[in-house]
Design a protein around this motif. Structure first.
Motif, short mmCIF file in Angstrom:
data_model
loop_
_atom_site.label_atom_id
_atom_site.label_comp_id
_atom_site.label_asym_id
_atom_site.label_seq_id
_atom_site.Cartn_x
_atom_site.Cartn_y
_atom_site.Cartn_z
N ILE A 1 -3.76 -2.83 2.98
CA ILE A 1 -3.62 -2.20 1.55
C ILE A 1 -4.44 -1.04 1.88
CG2 ILE A 1 -4.50 -2.32 -0.84
CD1 ILE A 1 -2.28 -4.61 0.09
N LYS A 2 -3.60 0.22 1.60
CA LYS A 2 -4.22 1.28 2.08
C LYS A 2 -5.29 2.00 0.94
CE LYS A 2 -0.99 1.56 5.38
NZ LYS A 2 -1.55 1.20 6.56
N TYR A 3 -6.34 3.06 1.33
CA TYR A 3 -6.86 3.62 0.34
C TYR A 3 -6.35 5.02 0.42
CZ TYR A 3 -10.00 7.56 1.71
OH TYR A 3 -10.45 8.83 2.22
N SER B 1 -9.66 0.09 -3.74
CA SER B 1 -10.29 -0.70 -2.93
C SER B 1 -8.92 -0.73 -1.62
CB SER B 1 -10.54 -2.05 -3.23
OG SER B 1 -11.24 -2.21 -4.21
N SER B 2 -9.42 -1.00 -0.52
CA SER B 2 -8.62 -1.29 0.71
C SER B 2 -8.91 -2.56 1.37
CB SER B 2 -8.69 -0.25 1.40
OG SER B 2 -9.81 0.09 1.97
N LEU B 3 -7.83 -2.95 2.24
CA LEU B 3 -7.84 -4.08 3.00
C LEU B 3 -7.57 -3.95 4.25
CD1 LEU B 3 -7.75 -7.78 1.60
CD2 LEU B 3 -7.02 -7.10 3.99
N SER C 1 -7.99 7.11 14.47
CA SER C 1 -8.88 7.34 15.79
C SER C 1 -10.24 8.07 14.97
CB SER C 1 -8.54 8.33 16.69
OG SER C 1 -7.73 9.48 16.13
N SER C 2 -10.11 8.54 13.63
CA SER C 2 -11.30 9.08 13.19
C SER C 2 -12.31 7.74 12.55
CB SER C 2 -11.15 10.15 11.92
OG SER C 2 -10.58 9.33 11.01
N ALA C 3 -11.39 6.70 12.37
CA ALA C 3 -12.33 5.50 11.86
C ALA C 3 -13.03 5.24 13.01
CB ALA C 3 -11.30 4.46 11.30
N SER D 1 -16.01 9.17 7.69
CA SER D 1 -14.49 9.10 7.25
C SER D 1 -14.48 7.70 6.51
CB SER D 1 -13.77 8.89 8.76
OG SER D 1 -12.42 8.39 8.44
N VAL D 2 -13.75 7.70 5.54
CA VAL D 2 -14.06 6.43 4.84
C VAL D 2 -13.54 5.11 5.39
CG1 VAL D 2 -12.99 5.10 2.58
CG2 VAL D 2 -13.57 7.87 2.40
N SER D 3 -12.18 5.41 6.18
CA SER D 3 -11.93 4.02 6.77
C SER D 3 -12.86 3.74 7.81
CB SER D 3 -10.41 4.16 7.29
OG SER D 3 -10.26 5.51 7.85
N GLY E 1 -15.78 2.78 7.95
CA GLY E 1 -16.56 1.77 7.08
C GLY E 1 -16.22 0.66 7.55
N ARG E 2 -14.73 0.46 7.66
CA ARG E 2 -14.07 -1.03 7.91
C ARG E 2 -14.06 -1.29 9.29
NH1 ARG E 2 -9.41 1.31 4.37
NH2 ARG E 2 -8.79 1.52 6.54
N SER E 3 -14.36 -0.39 10.18
CA SER E 3 -14.31 -0.68 11.61
C SER E 3 -15.54 -1.35 11.99
CB SER E 3 -14.01 0.76 12.46
OG SER E 3 -12.80 1.09 12.58
N ASN F 1 -4.71 15.94 2.68
CA ASN F 1 -3.38 15.52 1.92
C ASN F 1 -3.47 14.53 0.58
OD1 ASN F 1 -0.61 16.15 1.97
ND2 ASN F 1 -0.08 14.69 3.39
N MET F 2 -4.69 13.81 0.97
CA MET F 2 -4.99 12.74 -0.25
C MET F 2 -5.44 13.56 -1.42
SD MET F 2 -8.16 10.44 0.93
CE MET F 2 -7.32 9.89 2.65
N ASP F 3 -6.33 14.64 -1.27
CA ASP F 3 -6.83 15.44 -2.35
C ASP F 3 -5.69 16.00 -2.96
OD1 ASP F 3 -9.42 14.69 -1.56
OD2 ASP F 3 -10.00 16.56 -0.70
N ASP G 1 0.42 5.07 8.58
CA ASP G 1 -0.75 5.52 8.02
C ASP G 1 -0.30 7.01 7.90
OD1 ASP G 1 -3.05 3.62 7.57
OD2 ASP G 1 -1.98 2.90 9.26
N ALA G 2 -1.69 8.06 7.94
CA ALA G 2 -1.40 9.40 7.62
C ALA G 2 -0.72 9.90 9.06
CB ALA G 2 -2.69 10.01 7.40
N GLY G 3 0.42 9.48 9.33
CA GLY G 3 1.09 10.33 10.51
C GLY G 3 2.46 9.58 10.64
O1 PMV Z 1 -10.45 7.42 6.28
P1 PMV Z 1 -9.32 8.61 6.24
O2 PMV Z 1 -9.98 9.60 5.61
O3 PMV Z 1 -9.09 8.92 7.62
O4 PMV Z 1 -8.21 8.07 5.44
C1 PMV Z 1 -7.55 7.17 6.13
C2 PMV Z 1 -6.13 7.05 5.24
C3 PMV Z 1 -5.11 5.86 5.69
O5 PMV Z 1 -5.34 5.66 7.12
C4 PMV Z 1 -3.94 6.31 5.38
C5 PMV Z 1 -5.37 4.45 4.92
C6 PMV Z 1 -6.38 3.66 5.14
O6 PMV Z 1 -6.89 2.98 4.19
O7 PMV Z 1 -6.76 3.54 6.26
#
Ligand code: PMV
Length: 323
Positions: free
Chosen positions: A33-35, A49-51, A119-121, A152-154, A156-158, A203-205, A292-294
């Protein structure tokens, strides 16, 4: 509150390093579930929220030590100190540790970078693990996740293994989702390794401000999360895959509604693979996908089906059994 005060509320003081050199690893995670979209860009708080599911072996290895001046290498290439990447990494490290400390950072990724493979996550998660180890902060995984989110928001989940929820109603805290799955696999079809023109953050903004579909995206993703959560707990692969795939396609629809070709991440090869996933599924192979974003497509399948998936998808470059 600004991000500096936010970090200080988690980590009141920095002190002196406890180690000379540390080496850490953080994996990527793939959102089911994407953010998509931030309600607070300063504190990097998402609108929804994301999962996700955290991988085991794919991600970023970071070596960190103090230095006379800031230096960064990515995959053994020195990064120019005037580049956006260099500034982003050191703004983040200085935000955590203060402006007076200088670092040498060497990172190695075993996945293509900046092509929507998260990879930024893994990079920002690894930076937090690295400063935590270098200075001996003893931060909890929850606190590490809050700090990583600012990079990078995502990210946090790593910092949690397995299935992970980031709850936007609770300071975007991350928690594990217990699950009966024991053979959940993610496969990677690399359509392009090129760095994308529009980073997810821009792109999300732009989607938030300009897509007529953004409000609908928020409603869809709220419904998808409510539905997928118990299915993950119960280990219902087919329904989890179905919801994950429709969630990803809804996110890309919100971008498509911008009607700006360059901002749309899916290439014709991505669409071909998505269509193939759907056709094979109609023919009885339980396989789903997410993107995802690619342009790169991730396959979701069960380990029991690895032989069929591998022979049906010569496009799959690598895969991991994630739980
Ligand atoms: O955390 P960011 O800014 O790299 O954005 C991640 C956005 C998606 O990968 C498309 C969705 C997600 O929840 O990981």
């Amino acid at each position: 509150m600004n991000r500096k005060d936010y970090i200080r509320s988690i980590l009141p003081s920095v002190g002196s390093p406890k180690e000379d050199l540390v080496e850490v690893f953080a994996p990527i995670n793939i959102a089911l579930i994407k953010y998509w979209g931030k309600k607070d860009r300063e504190l990097m708080l998402p609108y929804n929220s994301s999962l996700s599911v955290t991988l085991k072996n794919l991600g970023t290895k970071t070596k960190l030590c103090l230095s006379d001046k800031d230096m960064l290498s990515i995959n053994s290439q020195i990064v120019d100190e005037d580049s956006e990447k260099f500034n982003k990494v050191f703004q983040f490290l200085h935000l955590i540790c203060g402006d007076d400390v200088k670092f040498r950072v060497d990172t190695e990724n075993n996945i293509p970078i900046a092509s929507g493979l998260a990879s930024s996550a893994s990079a920002f998660a690894s930076f937090v693990l690295a400063v935590n180890a270098l200075f001996g902060f003893n931060l909890t995984p929850e606190d590490c996740a809050k700090i990583a989110r600012i990079g990078s928001v995502s990210a946090g989940r790593s910092l949690h293994p397995g299935f992970v929820l980031m709850n936007h109603e609770n300071d975007s805290a991350v928690t594990n989702v217990l699950s009966k799955f024991n053979d959940f696999c993610v496969g990677f079809c690399i359509v392009s390794e090129e760095e994308k023109k529009y980073k997810s953050r821009d792109n999300m903004d732009y989607t938030v401000s300009s897509s007529v579909f953004y409000e609908s995206w928020l409603q869809i993703t709220k419904r998808d999360l409510q539905e997928i959560y118990p299915l993950i707990e119960n280990g219902d692969f087919y329904q989890v895959g179905k919801i994950a795939e429709r969630n990803a396609l809804s996110m890309h629809a919100s971008i498509a509604m911008l009607n700006e070709e360059d901002r749309f991440y899916l290439k014709s090869e991505s669409l071909r693979i998505i269509k193939k996933v759907q056709t094979l599924r109609d023919n009885g192979l339980p396989v789903f996908c997410t993107v995802d974003a690619g342009p790169n497509v991730k396959l979701l399948f069960q380990y029991k089906d690895i032989a069929s998936v591998a022979s049906a998808f010569p496009e799959m470059n690598f895969y991991e059994k994630v739980v």
